[in-house]
Design a protein around this motif. Structure first.
Motif, short mmCIF file in Angstrom:
data_model
loop_
_atom_site.label_atom_id
_atom_site.label_comp_id
_atom_site.label_asym_id
_atom_site.label_seq_id
_atom_site.Cartn_x
_atom_site.Cartn_y
_atom_site.Cartn_z
N ARG A 49 -23.06 23.08 -10.83
CA ARG A 49 -21.65 23.04 -9.97
C ARG A 49 -21.76 21.78 -9.04
O ARG A 49 -22.92 21.48 -8.35
CB ARG A 49 -21.62 24.41 -8.99
CG ARG A 49 -21.19 25.37 -10.05
CD ARG A 49 -20.93 26.57 -9.19
NE ARG A 49 -20.25 26.49 -8.08
CZ ARG A 49 -20.32 27.34 -6.88
NH1 ARG A 49 -21.04 28.60 -7.11
NH2 ARG A 49 -19.53 27.22 -6.02
N PHE A 50 -20.79 21.33 -8.60
CA PHE A 50 -20.62 20.18 -8.01
C PHE A 50 -20.99 20.39 -6.43
O PHE A 50 -20.67 21.46 -5.95
CB PHE A 50 -19.25 19.44 -8.08
CG PHE A 50 -17.96 20.15 -7.60
CD1 PHE A 50 -17.47 21.11 -8.28
CD2 PHE A 50 -17.79 20.02 -6.22
CE1 PHE A 50 -16.45 22.20 -7.72
CE2 PHE A 50 -16.65 20.77 -5.85
CZ PHE A 50 -16.01 21.81 -6.26
N SER B 175 -19.74 19.06 -2.84
CA SER B 175 -19.24 18.46 -2.03
C SER B 175 -19.73 18.03 -0.59
O SER B 175 -20.32 18.73 0.17
CB SER B 175 -17.77 19.51 -1.84
OG SER B 175 -16.52 18.41 -1.29
N ASP C 36 -20.79 24.81 -15.22
CA ASP C 36 -19.59 24.49 -14.35
C ASP C 36 -19.01 25.94 -14.08
O ASP C 36 -18.38 26.43 -12.99
CB ASP C 36 -18.38 23.66 -14.74
CG ASP C 36 -18.95 22.26 -14.30
OD1 ASP C 36 -18.41 21.34 -14.80
OD2 ASP C 36 -19.67 21.95 -13.33
N PRO D 258 -19.85 30.61 -12.04
CA PRO D 258 -19.51 31.75 -11.16
C PRO D 258 -18.56 32.70 -11.59
O PRO D 258 -18.69 34.02 -11.32
CB PRO D 258 -19.11 30.87 -9.92
CG PRO D 258 -19.04 29.48 -10.04
CD PRO D 258 -19.56 29.37 -11.45
N TYR E 293 -11.09 24.48 -9.81
CA TYR E 293 -11.31 24.26 -8.29
C TYR E 293 -11.76 22.93 -7.69
O TYR E 293 -11.54 22.43 -6.88
CB TYR E 293 -12.28 25.36 -7.66
CG TYR E 293 -13.84 25.24 -8.10
CD1 TYR E 293 -13.99 25.27 -9.63
CD2 TYR E 293 -14.84 25.43 -7.18
CE1 TYR E 293 -15.46 25.33 -9.81
CE2 TYR E 293 -16.31 25.49 -7.57
CZ TYR E 293 -16.51 25.44 -8.94
OH TYR E 293 -17.76 25.59 -9.50
N LYS E 294 -12.73 22.12 -8.46
CA LYS E 294 -13.05 20.85 -8.32
C LYS E 294 -11.88 19.87 -8.34
O LYS E 294 -11.79 19.21 -7.14
CB LYS E 294 -14.17 20.29 -9.54
CG LYS E 294 -14.68 18.78 -9.07
CD LYS E 294 -15.77 18.66 -10.18
CE LYS E 294 -16.18 17.23 -10.01
NZ LYS E 294 -17.03 16.56 -10.89
N THR F 256 -9.67 20.29 -5.24
CA THR F 256 -10.24 19.73 -4.08
C THR F 256 -9.96 18.24 -4.03
O THR F 256 -9.45 17.92 -3.31
CB THR F 256 -11.57 20.09 -3.77
OG1 THR F 256 -12.46 19.56 -4.88
CG2 THR F 256 -11.93 21.67 -3.57
N LEU F 257 -10.64 17.65 -5.12
CA LEU F 257 -10.22 16.10 -5.08
C LEU F 257 -8.91 15.70 -5.08
O LEU F 257 -8.42 14.86 -4.31
CB LEU F 257 -10.91 15.64 -6.40
CG LEU F 257 -12.52 15.71 -6.43
CD1 LEU F 257 -12.95 15.58 -7.86
CD2 LEU F 257 -13.29 15.02 -5.31
N ASN G 217 -7.23 16.46 -1.73
CA ASN G 217 -7.43 15.37 -0.62
C ASN G 217 -7.35 14.13 -0.92
O ASN G 217 -6.59 13.53 -0.10
CB ASN G 217 -9.28 15.31 -0.60
CG ASN G 217 -9.67 16.68 0.05
OD1 ASN G 217 -8.83 17.27 0.89
ND2 ASN G 217 -10.95 16.93 -0.16
N ASP H 205 -14.25 28.03 -2.16
CA ASP H 205 -14.72 26.93 -2.05
C ASP H 205 -13.77 25.83 -1.85
O ASP H 205 -13.96 24.77 -1.16
CB ASP H 205 -15.67 26.30 -3.58
CG ASP H 205 -16.93 26.88 -3.41
OD1 ASP H 205 -17.52 26.67 -4.48
OD2 ASP H 205 -17.32 27.76 -2.57
N ASP I 108 -13.22 25.64 1.81
CA ASP I 108 -14.31 24.70 2.40
C ASP I 108 -14.06 23.27 2.39
O ASP I 108 -14.28 22.66 3.36
CB ASP I 108 -15.82 25.26 1.96
CG ASP I 108 -16.08 26.72 2.14
OD1 ASP I 108 -17.01 27.25 1.27
OD2 ASP I 108 -15.64 27.36 3.32
N THR I 109 -13.74 23.03 1.21
CA THR I 109 -13.89 21.52 0.94
C THR I 109 -12.44 20.79 1.05
O THR I 109 -12.34 19.63 1.16
CB THR I 109 -14.42 21.18 -0.30
OG1 THR I 109 -13.65 22.06 -1.40
CG2 THR I 109 -15.93 21.47 -0.55
N SER J 200 -7.90 21.69 4.72
CA SER J 200 -6.55 21.15 5.59
C SER J 200 -5.54 20.79 4.60
O SER J 200 -4.47 20.59 4.80
CB SER J 200 -7.20 19.97 6.49
OG SER J 200 -7.74 18.84 5.93
N MET K 119 -14.89 33.60 -5.71
CA MET K 119 -14.37 32.42 -6.53
C MET K 119 -13.40 33.17 -7.64
O MET K 119 -12.94 32.29 -8.53
CB MET K 119 -15.87 32.36 -7.75
CG MET K 119 -16.92 31.63 -7.08
SD MET K 119 -16.59 30.25 -6.24
CE MET K 119 -16.42 29.30 -7.67
#
Lengths: 293, 390, 297
Positions: free
Chosen positions: A118-119, A121, B44, B47, B239-240, B243-244, B247, B268, B271-272, B275, B311
């Motif tokens: 998993r990544f 961050s 990946d 979870p 999810y990855k 977040t990317l 943002n 997650d 968390d990342t 905002s 998750m």
């Protein structure tokens, strides 16, 4: 204006590519082989940056320095342990490539085993630094930092190559390693220096990629492909070519994604690679690529 | 040269003989009920696969303590499919041939489910997919239902419809830009469903931008989107990428609200990208604040030391899928795969974790209520429920 | 014997063809291909299109797939085989990825979601027959004049050219055969799985093919066969925990070690023949006799 925004996006991406490509091109010009293990340095340093920033001190300059040092170390270790014995044996260049591939597979999977696939961050404070507006375009502060550091590093490298004694040695050796050694240049030391420089740059690239894209096991290998394309585009073996190629690739990719089709971006990049290799293998600024007898 | 050939033939024959001997036990001992599970336990997607497997294992343990199903103990055999379709098919074959399971639970992805479907139909062992949302998992391209394939989750069409409806009717959104993952059955299915529903309601899709799996830089697409000034951005991503992309969008100065799907319900992400996703609206498989889930949450926490839903909701699906299988086995009266399959078709009123589950005999799909959630002050909150009517 | 193990053996037999393809290319041109999975993809998809959309019978599909891959291989080989080793490497890497990505974006064949129900009918006996036939033909080829020319090129290109051998033509021939085999493997795989998806032909697959050839010895057919027979079923046999990642770590490590210490791999450039086995035993016999003689002294 959308075009300006896309241009800025492209340059930002290109600067990261440049840090990677330059290191790879430097090694290629000196030793005439493709270092497939280059991506390993990038990935490892992305993780180093993650750990430093998450558990020790959340400070970007510190992170850059740690990544730089680790990149240098990892790269030199790779050279000494794997490439040096092969070079001493005057092994075929292809063997070096394969060894590099083996290393890259090993490293990627070891990271998955010990650090999970998993990544990771980076801390949120580093991710949300804000942005500034230039006309109708926006550029993130982090991208400005990346652009700035990249430019400084690359200009510094060019100066070093052009003006210092070591730089002269590198340029000489890139024509022929053996002849340079005959002329009294310590080629062993030179190789270490070159790998160190390449590693340091790749390490910084890894750190920046970690911030922008999170640290994950395949980070290095996916970016290495872009480095290859940039290097070939600019001309394998030419340092200015590597830089130019990277920025051009970055901008082209963004333009294709923005104006043609966002899903064709990678098809475009790889097709470009193939076309250049078929039509003009020397790229924009590179040297000859025919097999010598 | 002929000698080389002779050698090769000898080797091939030896190999055949060896593998003939390698054939191991052929299944059920008779006094246990063997069920199988296929899901991503590494990589990946780990979870989600893990949460589901853990919950199913918990259910199995509970049932066994209480006498098992039909008086027999339940044995759970599981394999990691590494989120790969060929692996899923191989694992399924192994479960059926080597382990002799009577039914298979999982997987949680549509591509894997479709790969497994032909194996299950061919070997006549039923499978109940947990979180595979593509319509063609249970119904093939010609409109025929796949006889041995079932699921306990909603389809992309239902999810897409619910978020489109909520956005149009409740939020008054009229222009949406979409950013989706080309190559992901999940993302593509939702993109199609959302586009269809939203345009039917009268809304406009300003642009549909795509990205490839493993892409990490979306600024080109996001800049194009920003230029068109949408009311909202629909982002059916994992999810990855969530977040990317969020943002990066905020960094570009793009302020539109994000519309998401059940993959957004993920700790997650907070968390990342906390905002950046503040105020986003997304669908979730169930209302996670529902009190009926408290006992499941507590049990999971006690057994594994973690929250079941950090998750996402896949853990709850584990509960549901096990309950459905249990009901089917009880209804069938034995553990013959075909009897279980017959029971599954048209099974009704199974006590799931938040309500009853019934499977439609024509499509093998359930009817469920979707929860609409949001991110408020850095935490998830349910705002509404949608059951296909409002 | 249940269908699970038969399935594994069938898959092994299919991948064996691709491995042989890579072996021919690297063993007899000295060039490594990092994108051979791309040619598998071409074979697979062309055959699938022929069978699913063209309603052609399976054997025709297989033939078309093989031919298509060979043609593309030759078309690409013509400009690239002149390049230096690592240029060729990067070119093949690029080609493999480009092919996969083009397929991912091509809606007609399902794009990234893949193509289902492409037609089945591949059984283990069929694959076994094809394998034996191919090995027979390859071994024959290597014994023929053309094969010996290829070997001459591998041993010393300059000398071969001095002998009047048309280097380029033979390299192209090797490339054609190599890509044809990969295409055949891809077509068989597609019809065996009854399902095709571009991710089945990604760079990880290309790397695995290359690794198998390196381990077996890239100048040796038997080396590649042994390598494939062991390594293809391995993931199925090792179904524990992080075994898959450790497997890749070991592969990577082995590749590095092999390159460092025995670049020619397990079998080097030798083939397995009955005479070779007899010689081997004879040598051992002599060793024992020497020991016995020494003791008597």
């Amino acid at each position: 204006m959308l075009f300006l925004q896309q241009l800025i996006n492209g340059l930002a991406i290109g600067s990261v590519y440049a840090l990677m490509t330059v290191g790879y091109s430097l090694i290629y010009s000196l030793m005439s082989f493709t270092n497939f293990a280059h991506g390993v340095v990038v990935t490892v340093c992305a993780y180093v940056g993650y750990f430093v920033l998450s558990f020790f001190i959340t400070n970007i300059p510190v992170g850059i320095i740690c990544a730089l040092v680790s990149g240098l170390a990892v790269s030199v270790i790779i050279e000494l342990s794997t490439y040096r014995p092969l070079l001493l044996r005057n092994a075929k260049r292809l063997y070096l490539c394969i060894a590099g591939l083996g290393l890259s597979i090993m490293a990627e999977n070891l990271i998955i085993i010990f650090l999970s696939g998993r990544f990771k961050s980076y801390p949120a404070e580093v991710l949300t630094l804000g942005n500034i507006t230039v006309g109708s375009a926006t550029i993130g502060i982090i991208d400005l930092v990346i652009l700035g550091v990249s430019v400084v590093a690359l200009v510094g490298l060019e100066l070093y190559i052009r003006t210092s004694k070591d730089g002269l040695a590198i340029r000489g050796a890139s024509f022929s390693l053996d002849n340079a050694s005959i002329m009294g240049i310590n080629t062993d030391g030179l190789m270490i220096k070159v790998f160190a420089i390449a590693g340091a740059l790749a390490g910084v690239a890894g750190f920046f990629c970690g911030i922008k894209y999170t640290a994950y096991p395949k980070l290095g290998s996916s970016l290495t492909n872009k480095a290859f394309i940039s290097a070939v585009l600019g001309g394998l073996g030419s340092l200015p070519g590597a830089i130019v190629g990277s920025f051009i690739l970055g901008v082209l990719e963004v333009m294709v994604a923005g104006y043609v089709s966002s899903t064709l971006r990678d098809v475009f990049s790889f097709s470009l690679l193939v076309i250049i290799l078929l039509v003009k293998p020397t790229g924009l600024m590179g040297k000859s690529s025919e097999d010598k007898a | 040269m002929r000698k080389v050939l002779a050698l090769v033939m000898a080797a091939a024959l030896t190999l055949s003989l060896l593998t003939a001997c390698a054939s191991s036990d052929d299944g059920n001992e008779g006094d246990t009920i063997k069920i199988g599970f296929v899901g991503p336990l590494t990589g990946d997607s780990q979870p989600w696969g893990e949460a589901q497997l853990n919950e199913i294992q918990l259910c199995v343990d509970n049932i066994n303590e209480n006498g098992g199903i039909l008086g027999k103990q339940v044995e759970l055999v599981y394999y990691d499919n590494r989120a790969d379709n060929i692996e899923s098919a191989n694992a399924t074959r192994r479960l059926i041939q080597e382990d002799g399971v009577c039914a298979i639970l999982g997987p949680n992805a549509s591509g894997a489910a479709i790969a497994m479907a032909s194996v299950c139909d061919e070997n006549q062992v039923p499978m109940i997919a947990t979180n595979a949302t593509n319509p063609s998992v249970t119904v093939d391209d010609d409109g025929n239902v796949r006889p041995y394939v079932f699921r306990v989750c909603l389809t992309d069409n239902q999810y897409g419809e619910s978020i489109a409806s909520y956005a149009y009717n409740e939020m008054g959104i009229r222009n949406v830009a979409i950013l989706y993952e080309v190559g992901s059955d999940y993302s593509m299915g939702l993109e199609t469903a959302f586009t269809q529903s939203f345009t039917e309601l009268g809304g406009t899709i300003l642009t549909t931008e795509g990205y490839k799996t493993d892409d990490v830089d979306f600024r080109a697409q996001l800049s194009t989107i920003k230029d068109l000034n949408p009311d909202a951005i629909f982002l059916p991503a994992l999810y990855k990428q969530i977040t990317l992309a969020t943002n990066q969008a905020r960094e570009l100065g793009e302020d539109a609200v994000f519309l998401g799907t059940d993959s957004w319900f993920n700790g997650d992400v907070l968390d990342t990208a906390g905002s950046s996703v503040e105020g986003s609206i997304f669908t979730a498989a169930m209302d996670t604040e529902n009190e009926a889930l408290d006992s499941i949450k507590a049990e999971y926490l006690e057994a594994y030391g973690e929250e079941i839903d950090t998750m996402g909701t896949t853990g709850y699906y584990g509960y549901d899928v096990f309950m459905v299988l249990k009901a089917a086995i009880e209804q069938a009266g034995n553990d013959d795969p075909t009897a279980i399959r017959d029971a599954l078709e048209g099974i009704s009123d199974v006590e799931g974790c938040v309500g009853t589950i019934s499977l439609d005999p024509d499509t093998h799909n359930p009817a469920r209520t979707v929860a609409i959630m949001t991110v408020e002050n850095g935490a998830f909150k349910t705002v509404s429920l949608y059951d296909g009517n409002n | 014997m249940n269908s699970y193990w038969i399935g594994i053996m069938t898959q092994t037999g299919i991948y064996l063809l691709a491995v042989l393809g890579v072996c021919i290319l690297t063993g007899f041109t000295g060039l490594f291909s990092f994108g051979h999975a791309g040619f598998m993809a071409i074979g697979g998809y062309v055959s699938a299109i022929a069978v699913k959309f063209g309603d052609l019978p399976l054997p025709v599909g297989l033939l078309l797939g093989t031919a298509a891959a060979a043609l593309v291989g030759i078309a690409i080989g013509t400009p690239t085989l002149k390049l230096r080793g690592d240029y060729f490497l990067i070119a093949t890497l690029g080609i493999g990825e480009a092919i996969r990505m083009i397929l991912e974006n091509w809606e007609f064949v399902g794009g990234a979601k893949g193509l289902t129900d492409v037609g089945s009918g591949i059984s283990f006996p069929l694959v076994l027959c094809i394998d034996i036939l191919v090995i027979f033909m390859l071994a024959n080829f290597l014994r023929s004049k053309h094969g010996r020319n290829c070997i001459a090129i591998r041993e010393n290109e300059t000398a071969a050219r001095a002998m009047g051998i048309n280097i380029f033509r033979y390299k192209l021939l090797a490339m054609g055969i190599s890509c044809a085999l990969a295409g055949l493997a891809g077509a068989l795989l597609g019809h065996y799985m009854n399902y095709l998806q571009p991710t089945m032909f990604n760079s990880v697959k290309s790397n695995e093919l290359l690794i198998m050839v390196i381990m077996g010895g890239f100048g040796s057919l038997t080396g590649s066969i042994i390598s494939a027979l062991i390594l293809v079923p391995l993931p199925e046999v090792l179904r524990i925990g992080s075994a898959q990642e450790w497997r890749m770590v070991v592969y990577g490590l082995l590749v590095v070690l092999i390159i460092l210490f025995k670049p020619t791999g397990l079998m080097g450039y030798r083939e397995l023949t009955i005479r070779g086995i007899r010689n081997f035993f004879r040598k051992i016999g002599m060793l024992f006799r020497k020991q016995a003689a020494r003791k008597e002294e």
